[in-house]
Scaffold this motif. Structure first.
Motif, PDB file in Angstrom:
ATOM      1  N   PRO A  28       5.632  20.725  17.797  1.00  0.00           N
ATOM      2  CA  PRO A  28       4.997  19.874  18.453  1.00  0.00           C
ATOM      3  C   PRO A  28       4.663  20.124  20.025  1.00  0.00           C
ATOM      4  N   TYR A  29       3.706  19.510  20.605  1.00  0.00           N
ATOM      5  CA  TYR A  29       3.619  19.435  21.885  1.00  0.00           C
ATOM      6  C   TYR A  29       4.231  18.224  22.739  1.00  0.00           C
ATOM      7  N   GLU A  30       5.164  18.738  23.658  1.00  0.00           N
ATOM      8  CA  GLU A  30       6.279  17.653  24.120  1.00  0.00           C
ATOM      9  C   GLU A  30       5.848  17.562  25.656  1.00  0.00           C
ATOM     10  N   SER A  31       5.192  16.486  25.854  1.00  0.00           N
ATOM     11  CA  SER A  31       5.301  15.950  26.987  1.00  0.00           C
ATOM     12  C   SER A  31       3.959  14.907  27.292  1.00  0.00           C
ATOM     13  N   ALA A  32       4.039  13.948  28.155  1.00  0.00           N
ATOM     14  CA  ALA A  32       3.104  13.091  28.229  1.00  0.00           C
ATOM     15  C   ALA A  32       1.628  13.626  28.580  1.00  0.00           C
ATOM     16  N   ALA A  33       1.706  14.855  29.590  1.00  0.00           N
ATOM     17  CA  ALA A  33       0.780  15.480  30.162  1.00  0.00           C
ATOM     18  C   ALA A  33      -0.122  16.235  28.693  1.00  0.00           C
ATOM     19  N   ALA A  34       0.729  16.663  27.791  1.00  0.00           N
ATOM     20  CA  ALA A  34       0.073  17.451  26.651  1.00  0.00           C
ATOM     21  C   ALA A  34      -0.685  16.174  25.997  1.00  0.00           C
ATOM     22  N   ARG A 112     -11.110  26.308  21.177  1.00  0.00           N
ATOM     23  CA  ARG A 112     -11.973  26.916  21.980  1.00  0.00           C
ATOM     24  C   ARG A 112     -11.711  26.102  23.394  1.00  0.00           C
ATOM     25  N   ARG A 113     -11.738  24.820  23.358  1.00  0.00           N
ATOM     26  CA  ARG A 113     -11.656  24.185  24.530  1.00  0.00           C
ATOM     27  C   ARG A 113     -10.224  24.250  25.281  1.00  0.00           C
ATOM     28  N   LEU A 114      -9.106  24.417  24.344  1.00  0.00           N
ATOM     29  CA  LEU A 114      -7.734  24.131  24.848  1.00  0.00           C
ATOM     30  C   LEU A 114      -6.640  25.278  24.989  1.00  0.00           C
ATOM     31  N   ALA A 115      -7.105  26.285  24.331  1.00  0.00           N
ATOM     32  CA  ALA A 115      -6.194  27.350  23.937  1.00  0.00           C
ATOM     33  C   ALA A 115      -5.243  27.572  25.175  1.00  0.00           C
ATOM     34  N   PRO A 116      -5.784  28.202  26.260  1.00  0.00           N
ATOM     35  CA  PRO A 116      -4.709  28.556  27.145  1.00  0.00           C
ATOM     36  C   PRO A 116      -3.912  27.574  27.845  1.00  0.00           C
ATOM     37  N   ALA A 119      -0.957  26.636  25.044  1.00  0.00           N
ATOM     38  CA  ALA A 119      -0.503  27.793  25.042  1.00  0.00           C
ATOM     39  C   ALA A 119       0.703  27.684  26.073  1.00  0.00           C
ATOM     40  N   ALA A 120       0.292  27.490  27.321  1.00  0.00           N
ATOM     41  CA  ALA A 120       1.043  27.260  28.618  1.00  0.00           C
ATOM     42  C   ALA A 120       2.118  25.988  28.404  1.00  0.00           C
ATOM     43  N   MET A 121       1.659  25.344  27.695  1.00  0.00           N
ATOM     44  CA  MET A 121       2.440  23.988  27.597  1.00  0.00           C
ATOM     45  C   MET A 121       3.516  24.363  26.455  1.00  0.00           C
ATOM     46  N   GLY A 123       4.878  27.353  26.606  1.00  0.00           N
ATOM     47  CA  GLY A 123       5.410  28.528  27.035  1.00  0.00           C
ATOM     48  C   GLY A 123       5.261  29.860  26.394  1.00  0.00           C
ATOM     49  N   ARG A 124       4.118  29.878  25.865  1.00  0.00           N
ATOM     50  CA  ARG A 124       3.504  31.145  25.023  1.00  0.00           C
ATOM     51  C   ARG A 124       2.186  31.503  25.942  1.00  0.00           C
ATOM     52  N   PRO A 125       1.924  32.903  25.880  1.00  0.00           N
ATOM     53  CA  PRO A 125       0.830  33.463  26.470  1.00  0.00           C
ATOM     54  C   PRO A 125      -0.412  33.126  25.531  1.00  0.00           C
ATOM     55  N   ALA A 126      -1.686  32.836  25.970  1.00  0.00           N
ATOM     56  CA  ALA A 126      -2.782  32.614  25.234  1.00  0.00           C
ATOM     57  C   ALA A 126      -3.276  33.353  24.218  1.00  0.00           C
TER      58      ALA A 126
END
Length: 126
Positions: A28-34, A112-116, A119-121, A123-126
């Motif tokens: 999962p993506y963990e944060s309100a920002a994500a 396409r719109r959000l990969a980078p 991935a940063a959210m 903690g991985r490189p895009a």
């Protein structure tokens, strides 16, 4: 907010540690920002989006919303499973989508719109 296409109030509805469980990602993506980023993007990706049914738990902390939409020429159906805390903030947002062709079209466009950013959210490189 969905009908108006304006999720500007979404951040105030999210718990700071809200979690988004994607139908495309194992973790999962963990944060309100994500959660905010993902939901604000998907409302621009989906076409002809509409909710059709709502199911709620007896204590009001869980709701399931059935929807349909289109991504390009791919139709899809899905459910949003949303959990709220005792103050009414969203703590968990999980999405399931079918058929696979609709999910793949959505995954490709979201990637396409959000990969980078996603991935940063995590903690991985895009």
């Amino acid at each position: 907010m969905i009908a108006a296409g304006d999720l500007s109030r979404l951040p105030e509805l999210l718990h700071p540690q809200a979690v988004f469980r994607s139908p495309m990602a194992f973790t999962p993506y963990e944060s309100a920002a994500a959660v905010n980023l993902i939901l604000n993007t998907v409302v621009r990706v989906f076409e002809d989006f509409g909710y059709h049914r709502e199911l709620a738990g007896t204590d009001g902390t869980d709701v399931v919303l059935e929807f349909s939409a289109r991504v390009g020429d791919r139709q899809l159906k899905g459910i949003d499973m949303i959990r709220f805390d005792e103050t009414g903030l969203i703590t968990d947002f999980e999405v399931m989508i079918r058929p696979m062709s609709g999910l793949q079209a959505l995954g490709e466009e979201m990637g396409r719109r959000l990969a980078p950013q996603l991935a940063a959210m995590k903690g991985r490189p895009a």
